[in-house]
Design a protein around this motif. Structure first.
Motif, PDB file in Angstrom:
ATOM      1  N   UNK A  40       0.810  -1.221   0.000  1.00  0.00           N
ATOM      2  CA  UNK A  40       0.000   0.000   0.000  1.00  0.00           C
ATOM      3  C   UNK A  40       0.845   1.273   0.000  1.00  0.00           C
ATOM      4  N   UNK A  41       2.150   1.130   0.026  1.00  0.00           N
ATOM      5  CA  UNK A  41       3.048   2.285   0.071  1.00  0.00           C
ATOM      6  C   UNK A  41       3.279   2.789  -1.348  1.00  0.00           C
ATOM      7  N   UNK A  42       2.698   3.909  -1.683  1.00  0.00           N
ATOM      8  CA  UNK A  42       2.799   4.471  -3.029  1.00  0.00           C
ATOM      9  C   UNK A  42       3.202   5.945  -2.934  1.00  0.00           C
ATOM     10  N   UNK A  43       4.437   6.210  -2.569  1.00  0.00           N
ATOM     11  CA  UNK A  43       4.866   7.598  -2.374  1.00  0.00           C
ATOM     12  C   UNK A  43       4.870   8.382  -3.688  1.00  0.00           C
ATOM     13  N   UNK A  44       4.495   9.636  -3.592  1.00  0.00           N
ATOM     14  CA  UNK A  44       4.519  10.537  -4.735  1.00  0.00           C
ATOM     15  C   UNK A  44       5.761  11.413  -4.618  1.00  0.00           C
ATOM     16  N   UNK A  45       6.610  11.388  -5.633  1.00  0.00           N
ATOM     17  CA  UNK A  45       7.856  12.152  -5.590  1.00  0.00           C
ATOM     18  C   UNK A  45       7.573  13.642  -5.507  1.00  0.00           C
ATOM     19  N   UNK A  46       8.324  14.315  -4.682  1.00  0.00           N
ATOM     20  CA  UNK A  46       8.218  15.761  -4.546  1.00  0.00           C
ATOM     21  C   UNK A  46       9.216  16.503  -5.445  1.00  0.00           C
ATOM     22  N   UNK A  47       9.992  15.766  -6.226  1.00  0.00           N
ATOM     23  CA  UNK A  47      10.945  16.420  -7.109  1.00  0.00           C
ATOM     24  C   UNK A  47      10.226  17.180  -8.213  1.00  0.00           C
ATOM     25  N   UNK A  48      10.695  18.390  -8.482  1.00  0.00           N
ATOM     26  CA  UNK A  48      10.189  19.173  -9.603  1.00  0.00           C
ATOM     27  C   UNK A  48      11.160  18.949 -10.764  1.00  0.00           C
ATOM     28  N   UNK A  49      10.977  17.782 -11.421  1.00  0.00           N
ATOM     29  CA  UNK A  49      11.907  17.362 -12.464  1.00  0.00           C
ATOM     30  C   UNK A  49      11.245  17.445 -13.832  1.00  0.00           C
ATOM     31  N   UNK A  50      12.072  17.596 -14.854  1.00  0.00           N
ATOM     32  CA  UNK A  50      11.556  17.670 -16.221  1.00  0.00           C
ATOM     33  C   UNK A  50      10.903  16.364 -16.616  1.00  0.00           C
ATOM     34  N   UNK A  51       9.847  16.459 -17.386  1.00  0.00           N
ATOM     35  CA  UNK A  51       9.151  15.276 -17.902  1.00  0.00           C
ATOM     36  C   UNK A  51       8.805  15.527 -19.357  1.00  0.00           C
ATOM     37  N   UNK A  52       9.303  14.663 -20.223  1.00  0.00           N
ATOM     38  CA  UNK A  52       9.074  14.819 -21.658  1.00  0.00           C
ATOM     39  C   UNK A  52       8.361  13.578 -22.192  1.00  0.00           C
ATOM     40  N   UNK A  53       7.174  13.776 -22.688  1.00  0.00           N
ATOM     41  CA  UNK A  53       6.433  12.664 -23.288  1.00  0.00           C
ATOM     42  C   UNK A  53       6.970  12.383 -24.687  1.00  0.00           C
ATOM     43  N   UNK A  54       7.120  11.114 -25.010  1.00  0.00           N
ATOM     44  CA  UNK A  54       7.549  10.702 -26.348  1.00  0.00           C
ATOM     45  C   UNK A  54       6.449   9.803 -26.902  1.00  0.00           C
ATOM     46  N   UNK A  55       5.545  10.390 -27.667  1.00  0.00           N
ATOM     47  CA  UNK A  55       4.388   9.647 -28.147  1.00  0.00           C
ATOM     48  C   UNK A  55       4.754   8.635 -29.222  1.00  0.00           C
ATOM     49  N   UNK A  56       5.710   9.007 -30.075  1.00  0.00           N
ATOM     50  CA  UNK A  56       6.173   8.108 -31.132  1.00  0.00           C
ATOM     51  C   UNK A  56       7.698   8.052 -31.101  1.00  0.00           C
ATOM     52  N   UNK A  57       8.229   6.871 -31.358  1.00  0.00           N
ATOM     53  CA  UNK A  57       9.679   6.736 -31.414  1.00  0.00           C
ATOM     54  C   UNK A  57      10.253   7.614 -32.519  1.00  0.00           C
ATOM     55  N   UNK A  58      11.435   8.144 -32.268  1.00  0.00           N
ATOM     56  CA  UNK A  58      12.070   9.044 -33.235  1.00  0.00           C
ATOM     57  C   UNK A  58      12.352   8.342 -34.557  1.00  0.00           C
ATOM     58  N   UNK A  59      12.682   7.051 -34.489  1.00  0.00           N
ATOM     59  CA  UNK A  59      12.873   6.220 -35.672  1.00  0.00           C
ATOM     60  C   UNK A  59      11.978   4.988 -35.522  1.00  0.00           C
ATOM     61  N   UNK A  60      11.596   4.390 -36.622  1.00  0.00           N
ATOM     62  CA  UNK A  60      10.708   3.243 -36.505  1.00  0.00           C
ATOM     63  C   UNK A  60      11.390   2.106 -35.741  1.00  0.00           C
ATOM     64  N   UNK A  61      10.568   1.278 -35.132  1.00  0.00           N
ATOM     65  CA  UNK A  61      11.045   0.311 -34.147  1.00  0.00           C
ATOM     66  C   UNK A  61      10.734  -1.115 -34.586  1.00  0.00           C
ATOM     67  N   UNK A  62      11.681  -2.018 -34.302  1.00  0.00           N
ATOM     68  CA  UNK A  62      11.436  -3.461 -34.361  1.00  0.00           C
ATOM     69  C   UNK A  62      11.560  -3.985 -32.943  1.00  0.00           C
ATOM     70  N   UNK A  63      10.462  -4.440 -32.389  1.00  0.00           N
ATOM     71  CA  UNK A  63      10.445  -5.012 -31.038  1.00  0.00           C
ATOM     72  C   UNK A  63      10.784  -6.493 -31.161  1.00  0.00           C
ATOM     73  N   UNK A  64      12.015  -6.854 -30.810  1.00  0.00           N
ATOM     74  CA  UNK A  64      12.485  -8.220 -31.050  1.00  0.00           C
ATOM     75  C   UNK A  64      12.103  -9.194 -29.950  1.00  0.00           C
ATOM     76  N   UNK A  65      11.407  -8.730 -28.918  1.00  0.00           N
ATOM     77  CA  UNK A  65      11.063  -9.637 -27.808  1.00  0.00           C
ATOM     78  C   UNK A  65       9.639  -9.363 -27.347  1.00  0.00           C
ATOM     79  N   UNK A  66       8.708 -10.168 -27.882  1.00  0.00           N
ATOM     80  CA  UNK A  66       7.326 -10.033 -27.470  1.00  0.00           C
ATOM     81  C   UNK A  66       6.650 -11.402 -27.546  1.00  0.00           C
TER      82      UNK A  66
END
Length: 391
Positions: free
Chosen positions: A46-72
């Motif tokens: 039940x311990x789910x601490x929320x970080x108090x750090x004010x750190x940068x967060x950058x969403x990456x919706x699509x990979x910069x180059x196309x991807x081959x996922x070799x392990x699925x």
């Protein structure tokens, strides 16, 4: 004088007594509460601490180059994950710039064919599938030859490699109950046939180092092992982790003309060991499926290794297909964000990860170029291209 001395003692005593008393409601104290340990009753789950750090967060919706996922394992023959509509899988891939997914657990025969018919043929270029060995035949006198023939049949059907699960070394036993070693000579014809056909062998040996230690208060993956007690290989007749990896390295050395991929990096908690493995065995590549947590908490060492061995590292996830999962991995590889959750946290341990901010030329190799080189003999999008000597 006596009266003055007595007064001083009384003051000292009162002061000492005051220090032992809890602070007044509005007074800030400096000692732990007397009942602090008794109040620490919050369950770890039940311990789910929320970080108090004010750190940068950058969403990456699509990979910069196309991807081959070799392990699925999406829609695999073993049904490791729940079935997902193929159209939905493709939608997730399109939304995240994943061009191809490699389904490793394809089994053989009719079950392999079912995966090819459902996933590979209707979606050219989007899926590949691997075959596996039939361990029920391990006691057959001609086991190696039988499995080599089974591999030829699988490749003729459309399989593009061989996958070995961790049960080799930890689960597969002969009729006498003895564990089959990874370097058992009965498997030599299998490795040789894969080399002859020029198909890669993806091999998972051992497991996280913590799985080979007691499941106690010192184990950093305590929660995971409580959730999955069958994942603990401490005690009983299991080999040690290092002996499993060394047995696998014997196979690498004995079959230099076969290409092997060390799944999950091999030993991600010890990247010096991984570097040594790559230096010793030029026929080996690595991928990092389900090891974002281990690698992301040592970002400097991981980044150094990815840069040095940039031609031998491939992108893998070993997770259920979702847009959020892929985006979390892209953020780790592409940004320099600090102290964020790996995918599935805290399931593999209570630690955070830091982004690697890989340069474009390295990122492109890891995302797809290294995998394309590995599968270069197969025409992109084709299930009919068969290596010479298969039929």
């Amino acid at each position: 004088m006596r009266l003055l001395f007595s007064a001083l003692l009384l003051c000292v005593g009162l002061l000492a007594g005051a220090q032992d008393q809890p602070p007044a409601p509005d007074q800030i104290g400096y000692k732990s509460a007397a009942d602090a340990d008794q109040k620490k009753t919050l369950l770890l789950k039940d311990f789910k601490p929320v970080s108090m750090l004010h750190a940068s967060a950058h969403a990456v919706d699509k990979a910069k180059f196309y991807v081959i996922d070799v392990h699925n394992h999406v829609n695999d023959a073993a049904r490791i994950d729940d079935h997902m509509a193929p159209e939905k899988v493709v939608e997730v891939m399109d939304n995240t710039n994943v061009r191809t997914i490699v389904i490793l657990t394809g089994m053989w025969g009719d079950k392999l064919q079912a995966v090819i018919d459902e996933m590979v043929k209707p979606h050219p270029g989007r899926f590949m599938v691997f075959t596996q060995l039939d361990w029920s035949k391990i006691d057959d006198p001609q086991f190696g030859a039988e499995m080599a023939a089974q591999i030829r049949d699988s490749v003729a059907r459309g399989a593009r490699g061989l996958k070995l699960l961790k049960d080799l070394g930890l689960g597969v036993r002969d009729k006498a109950g003895k564990l089959i070693a990874i370097d058992d000579p009965r498997l030599d014809p299998v490795w040789e046939e894969c080399g002859r056909l020029r198909i890669p062998v993806f091999i998972h040996s051992a497991d996280p180092e913590a799985f080979f230690h007691p499941t106690d208060a010192t184990n950093e993956r305590y929660e995971e092992l409580m959730e999955h007690p069958d994942w603990s290989f401490y005690g009983r007749d299991y080999p040690g982790m290092e002996s499993l990896l060394e047995a696998r390295n014997h196979v690498f050395a004995k079959h230099p003309h076969t290409t092997f991929v060390s799944l999950h990096m091999g030993w991600p908690e010890n990247l010096d060991w991984v570097a040594s493995m790559l230096d010793k065995y030029p026929n080996v590549l690595v991928e990092f499926g389900a090891r974002e947590a281990e690698l992301g908490r040592q970002p400097k060492r991981t980044r150094d290794l990815f840069l040095k061995y940039q031609d031998r590292v491939m992108f893998g996830t070993d997770n259920s297909v979702s847009e959020e999962m892929y985006r979390n991995n892209f953020r780790w590889l592409e940004t320099s964000d600090e102290y964020f959750d790996y995918w599935g946290a805290p399931g593999q341990g209570r630690f955070k990860i830091t982004g690697l901010a890989l340069p474009n030329e390295v990122l492109e190799k890891i995302y797809h170029k290294n995998a394309e080189r590995l599968f270069s003999q197969f025409h992109p999008g084709s299930t009919s291209a068969v290596p010479k000597g298969v039929q």
